[in-house]
Design a protein around this motif. Structure first.
Motif, short mmCIF file in Angstrom:
data_model
loop_
_atom_site.label_atom_id
_atom_site.label_comp_id
_atom_site.label_asym_id
_atom_site.label_seq_id
_atom_site.Cartn_x
_atom_site.Cartn_y
_atom_site.Cartn_z
N PRO A 1 4.83 9.71 -9.83
CA PRO A 1 4.78 8.75 -10.94
C PRO A 1 6.03 8.75 -11.82
O PRO A 1 6.31 7.76 -12.49
N ASN A 2 6.79 9.83 -11.86
CA ASN A 2 7.93 9.94 -12.78
C ASN A 2 9.24 9.48 -12.17
O ASN A 2 10.27 9.56 -12.84
N ARG A 3 9.24 9.04 -10.95
CA ARG A 3 10.47 8.61 -10.29
C ARG A 3 10.83 7.19 -10.66
O ARG A 3 9.99 6.41 -11.12
N SER B 1 0.83 -1.21 0.00
CA SER B 1 0.00 0.00 0.00
C SER B 1 0.87 1.25 0.00
O SER B 1 0.57 2.22 -0.71
N LEU B 2 1.94 1.23 0.77
CA LEU B 2 2.86 2.35 0.79
C LEU B 2 3.52 2.54 -0.57
O LEU B 2 3.69 3.67 -1.04
N GLN B 3 3.84 1.44 -1.23
CA GLN B 3 4.43 1.50 -2.56
C GLN B 3 3.44 2.08 -3.58
O GLN B 3 3.80 2.92 -4.40
N LYS B 4 2.18 1.66 -3.52
CA LYS B 4 1.16 2.20 -4.42
C LYS B 4 0.97 3.69 -4.19
O LYS B 4 0.81 4.46 -5.14
N PHE B 5 0.98 4.10 -2.92
CA PHE B 5 0.85 5.52 -2.61
C PHE B 5 2.02 6.30 -3.18
O PHE B 5 1.85 7.36 -3.79
N HIS B 6 3.24 5.78 -3.02
CA HIS B 6 4.42 6.44 -3.55
C HIS B 6 4.37 6.52 -5.07
O HIS B 6 4.69 7.57 -5.66
N ASP B 7 3.95 5.45 -5.71
CA ASP B 7 3.87 5.45 -7.17
C ASP B 7 2.79 6.39 -7.68
O ASP B 7 2.92 6.96 -8.77
#
Length: 129
Positions: A75-77, A65-71
């Motif tokens: 989005p461009n990282r 969930s943390l990864q989805k939030f970060h992505d």
């Protein structure tokens, strides 16, 4: 198979005949059903397996969930491995677990509410893990 049937019968007899006595812990019920030592040897490993499985699932779910939030936010990282997000999530849990009194810390409640709303947003949008 026969030993299992004997233990199941003892467990059922214990539950049927002791409805007036309430057990609030599984190990107490196991001790009452199978005896002091055998009850603990049967119940405690099963509780440990369930607890460890739930903890692992919680860490993976929180990290993803943390990864989805970060992505979503960035989005461009360059993508970061899920293992790092799981470790970040576990580190936050470790810090929160060692706070002296969680009842008086309102920021944890605010963070939990924000996390719940974020997860609800993902699930309603079809981005559920």
């Amino acid at each position: 198979m026969g030993l299992h049937i004997i233990h199941s019968g003892k467990w059922w007899r214990c539950m049927k005949w002791s409805l007036e006595k309430r057990f609030d812990r599984y190990h107490k019920l196991g001790q009452y059903a199978f005896g002091e030592k055998l009850g603990l040897r049967i119940v405690v490993p099963q509780q440990l397996i369930v607890e460890v499985g739930i903890d692992i699932a919680n860490m993976i779910n929180g990290g993803k969930s943390l990864q989805k939030f970060h992505d979503t936010v960035c989005p461009n990282r360059k993508p970061i491995r899920a293992t790092f997000f799981i470790m970040i999530f576990a580190s936050c849990h470790f810090v929160f677990a060692h706070l002296p009194n969680c009842d008086s810390i309102s920021s944890i409640s605010l963070a939990a509410a924000a996390m719940s709303l974020t997860l609800l947003h993902y699930c309603m949008g079809g981005f559920c893990i």
